[in-house]
Design an enzyme around this catalytic site. Structure first.
Site, short mmCIF file in Angstrom:
data_model
loop_
_atom_site.label_atom_id
_atom_site.label_comp_id
_atom_site.label_asym_id
_atom_site.label_seq_id
_atom_site.Cartn_x
_atom_site.Cartn_y
_atom_site.Cartn_z
NE ARG A 66 -19.04 -7.85 -10.11
CZ ARG A 66 -20.45 -7.21 -10.27
NH1 ARG A 66 -21.17 -7.04 -9.39
NH2 ARG A 66 -20.71 -7.33 -11.58
CE1 TYR B 124 0.82 -1.57 5.26
CE2 TYR B 124 -1.56 -0.90 4.33
CZ TYR B 124 -0.30 -1.41 4.35
OH TYR B 124 0.03 -1.95 3.08
CG ASP C 19 -6.07 -2.97 10.68
OD1 ASP C 19 -6.01 -4.03 10.86
OD2 ASP C 19 -5.46 -2.12 9.70
CE LYS D 182 0.03 -7.15 5.58
NZ LYS D 182 -0.52 -6.31 6.01
C1 LIG Z 1 -1.23 -4.99 5.43
C2 LIG Z 1 -1.96 -4.41 6.22
C3 LIG Z 1 -3.05 -3.47 5.95
C4 LIG Z 1 -3.41 -3.94 4.31
O1 LIG Z 1 -3.82 -5.08 3.88
P1 LIG Z 1 -3.42 -5.65 2.35
O2 LIG Z 1 -3.83 -7.18 2.57
O3 LIG Z 1 -1.89 -5.24 2.25
O4 LIG Z 1 -4.22 -4.57 1.68
C5 LIG Z 1 -3.96 -2.99 6.75
N1 LIG Z 1 -3.62 -2.75 8.01
C6 LIG Z 1 -2.49 -3.28 8.68
C7 LIG Z 1 -2.21 -3.24 10.08
C8 LIG Z 1 -1.84 -4.12 7.62
O5 LIG Z 1 -0.57 -4.67 8.42
#
Ligand SMILES: *Cc1c(COP(=O)(O)O)cnc(C)c1O
Length: 380
Positions: A46, A98, A170, A195
């Site tokens: 961890r 998001y 982000d 992504k």
């Molecule tokens: C998908 C996404 C998230 C969240 O990420 P996960 O891997 O699904 O937890 C946060 N911000 C944006 C812009 C996203 O597209």
């Protein structure tokens, strides 16, 4: 080092025990010690894992940062940033973001006494007006999901810097190939590695990158104390994904540009949201802070009924109807009922996210096939 070389070599050293060029998947929970407290830098998985360590070093390199931390999902990475705060602290975030981030903020952290202000991040004046002595964090996405609004990162940073407010960006939609917020003064970059970093729709993972070592220590403490760590197999997959990020992104951008212009000219299409159009309100800023405009876009039909949008959503054959984005395959999505359903309808509508909005994650298939697919779906 130029970006192509960086993406391929970041974080990976030949394995010291065998020379394996690829970092092995260290599928282990613990590490044998030669005497109590005497170890090789790894005690319990961890806290440390060699595959995760290689990935975290790669994340730092590709975002031009000093330190990377990997998490079990993008929202787990966001959760860790919010855990830097104390009850009574305030956060300024964008109105358009998001849905899962909005849900985490309002449904989880509000009840622990953290206050959120959702403002129009495209207007630095609105951010400035909202700042007060309790503001600790500014959270912004750019381009935003799903309306492709652009935040001027440098100007938000300039509002925050002398007041000691952290800025977290982000960077999921742009990816580190197109945009590096730390270079513009941001304190933390967050990614849903699920992504573009992973890039192949086969893993859920998140990342944070930063420059400040005290901030890294706090976030590492949260990572190991709260335990939202990714497994070694998933770290291996993201590390492998990063190696082709630049090649994939170039194609996402090229296909995205062609499809955005094609949609724009289509008589059945209403508004197209893509930050590469010269009349997009954030175009100049996007041009300044991004290398190119990416493969994400949203659009409405001239027929603004939900039924017409549903028909398109259910008629594509190559574009798969699914949540998520950033994979090699093209996806089509209905934000109102899918990715953004966790935002109350009145809030969505107020922020310009209509029930008939369609979002595309343009993949790297042959662009003519993608257009043929959209053509038959839109004219059906
Ligand atoms: C998908 C996404 C998230 C969240 O990420 P996960 O891997 O699904 O937890 C946060 N911000 C944006 C812009 C996203 O597209």
């Amino acid at each position: 080092m130029k970006s192509a070389t960086k993406f391929i070599h970041a974080g990976t050293e030949p394995d010291p025990s065998t020379g394996a060029i690829m970092t092995p998947i260290y599928q282990t929970s613990t590490y044998v010690q030669s005497a109590p407290g005497k170890n090789k830098g790894f005690e319990y998985a961890r806290s440390q894992n060699p595959t995760r360590k290689a990935l975290e070093e790669a994340l730092a390199v590709i975002e031009n940062g000093k330190f990377g931390l990997a998490f079990g999902s993008g929202v787990a990475a966001t959760d860790a940033v919010l855990k830097l705060l104390e009850p009574g602290d305030e956060v300024i975030a964008g109105k358009d973001m998001y849905g899962g981030t909005y849900r985490l903020f309002t449904k989880i952290f509000e009840k622990f006494g953290i206050r959120f202000h959702f403002v129009n991040m495209q207007d630095p004046g609105a951010v400035k007006e909202t700042i007060n002595s309790k503001t600790r964090l500014i959270w912004t996405e750019t381009p935003t999901n799903p309306l492709m609004n652009i935040t001027d990162i440098a100007s938000v940073v300039s509002l925050a810097k002398d007041r000691g407010i952290l800025v977290c960006v982000d960077n999921t939609f742009a990816s580190p190939y197109l945009q590096n917020p730390l270079d513009l003064g941001a304190d933390i970059v967050m990614h849903s590695s699920t992504k573009y970093l992973g890039g192949h729709s086969d893993v859920i993972q998140g990342a944070l990158v930063m420059n400040d070592s005290a901030l890294r220590e706090k976030l590492y403490f949260i990572q190991k104390s709260c335990g939202a760590v990714p497994g070694p197999m998933d770290c291996f997959l993201v590390l492998r994904g990063i190696k082709t990020l630049h090649v994939r992104m170039k194609q996402h951008c090229e296909n995205g540009r062609i499809i955005a212009h094609w949609l724009h000219k289509n008589p059945k299409v209403g508004k197209v949201y893509w930050c590469g159009f010269e009349d997009h309100p954030g175009y100049d800023i996007a041009k300044k802070q991004m290398l190119d405009f990416g493969g994400m876009m949203s659009f409405t039909l001239k027929d603004e009924s939900v039924e017409a949008a549903m028909k398109v959503l259910c008629s594509t054959r190559i574009f798969a109807l699914a949540e998520s984005l950033g994979g090699v395959e093209s996806l089509i999505n209905h934000p109102a009922s899918m990715t953004h359903a966790s935002i109350p309808r009145e809030e969505r509508i107020k922020n310009g996210l209509s029930d008939s909005l369609i979002r595309l994650s343009v993949g790297i298939e042959d662009v003519e096939d993608l257009i043929t697919d959209l053509q038959q779906a839109i004219s059906s």
